[in-house]
Design an enzyme around this catalytic site. Structure first.
Site, PDB file in Angstrom:
ATOM      1  N   THR A  48      -2.045 -14.972  -0.420  1.00  0.00           N
ATOM      2  CA  THR A  48      -2.921 -15.293   0.251  1.00  0.00           C
ATOM      3  C   THR A  48      -2.781 -16.675   1.095  1.00  0.00           C
ATOM      4  O   THR A  48      -3.166 -16.795   2.173  1.00  0.00           O
ATOM      5  CB  THR A  48      -4.297 -15.616  -0.962  1.00  0.00           C
ATOM      6  OG1 THR A  48      -3.695 -16.364  -1.969  1.00  0.00           O
ATOM      7  CG2 THR A  48      -4.911 -14.327  -1.005  1.00  0.00           C
ATOM      8  N   HIS A 138       4.707  -0.916  -4.981  1.00  0.00           N
ATOM      9  CA  HIS A 138       3.753  -0.335  -4.195  1.00  0.00           C
ATOM     10  C   HIS A 138       4.510   0.191  -2.641  1.00  0.00           C
ATOM     11  O   HIS A 138       3.633   0.433  -2.094  1.00  0.00           O
ATOM     12  CB  HIS A 138       2.435  -1.040  -4.102  1.00  0.00           C
ATOM     13  CG  HIS A 138       1.637  -1.046  -5.509  1.00  0.00           C
ATOM     14  ND1 HIS A 138       0.769  -1.791  -5.632  1.00  0.00           N
ATOM     15  CD2 HIS A 138       1.927  -0.177  -6.436  1.00  0.00           C
ATOM     16  CE1 HIS A 138       0.169  -1.460  -7.152  1.00  0.00           C
ATOM     17  NE2 HIS A 138       1.092  -0.601  -7.503  1.00  0.00           N
TER      18      HIS A 138
END
Ligand SMILES: [Zn+2]
EC number: 2.3.1.286
Length: 273
Positions: A48, A138
């Site tokens: 982030t 992922h």
């Protein structure tokens, strides 16, 4: 196993807005320094600060983009829209720099303290920061692969023309909803979770499965005194109650303070006088 391991639980338990105390910082630094085999487990909160949105917080990506667009079914039925969505995400990565979290973890690996980074992120920022052993559960948005022949290439190919030389469709080399995790990466990550004596969770809400079953595995090993789970995250996680140490706050701030504390500690984890 050192006595410090699992001995205390941090301020994360005491309230929603709790900020990691200096005692928690010291405890985590000691765990890091004394660990024989530390593995990091990272999520969106690690990125982030690089300017990438996380997925599941109130500001997260899935609040703004329908989750179904990142699914196998959507790719098969609406390939053009799927391509447009992922082109945007790949373009958004350009120029993004690793955060303090990525850089500190890369340094800890270079120092020999950190053995592997298991990440749920697909942004490639751990690798960009210099981490060598990265297990992207992922997938990796910086590469694409052919849905027909399986050939992998840089994502630039997907950006210019989303078709392989064999005629098959190119798609980002990431795990879509409805797909399994890459078997080899999963296998290796599972091995790391079995082997580590410290798993440091950074910036993950620990709500996505099967990824979250890895820290769960460490919790079970912790009950036998074999390992410690430490969690650094802005928000509470389902494993906070079972973790050996929970530090709540901005991951970059916390890791930076731990890094400074490590500089003060001797090689055995005791403060240098
Ligand atoms: Zn192909």
């Amino acid at each position: 196993m050192d006595q410090d391991h699992g001995a205390s639980v941090g301020s994360g338990h005491s309230g929603g807005q709790a900020v990691a105390s200096s005692g928690d910082i010291q405890r985590l630094a000691t765990l890091v320094r004394r660990a024989r085999y530390m593995v990091a487990f990272t999520g969106a909160g690690a990125s982030t600060e690089s300017g990438l949105p996380d997925f599941r917080s109130s500001q997260g990506l899935w609040r703004r983009v329908p989750q179904h667009m990142a699914s196998l079914a959507f790719m098969e039925r609406h390939f053009d829209e799927f391509v447009a969505f992922y082109r945007q995400r790949i373009e958004a990565l350009k120029g993004v720099q690793p955060s303090r979290v990525h850089r500190i973890l890369a340094r800890w690996e270079a120092a020999g303290w950190l053995k592997a980074v298991i990440t749920q992120n697909v942004d490639g920022l751990h690798q960009q920061a210099g981490s060598r052993r990265v297990l992207p559960l992922h997938g990796d948005l910086r590469t694409c692969r052919c849905q027909r022949c399986g050939r992998t290439q840089p994502s630039e190919a997907f950006l210019s023309r989303p078709y392989c030389d064999c005629g098959g469709r190119l798609r980002p080399n990431v795990v879509l909803f409805g797909e399994s995790l890459p078997a080899a990466v999963w296998q290796q990550s599972h091995q790391e979770a079995l082997r580590c004596d410290l798993m440091l969770v950074v910036g993950s809400s620990l709500e996505v499965y099967p990824a979250a079953s890895l820290p769960e595995l460490v919790v079970r090993r912790a009950a036998a005194g074999e390992a410690v789970l430490a969690i650094v995250n802005r928000d509470p996680t389902p494993l906070d109650e079972q973790a050996g140490l929970v530090l709540r706050g901005v991951a970059g701030d916390i890791l930076e303070q731990v890094d400074q504390e490590l500089a003060r500690l001797g090689s055995n984890g005791d403060p240098v006088e």
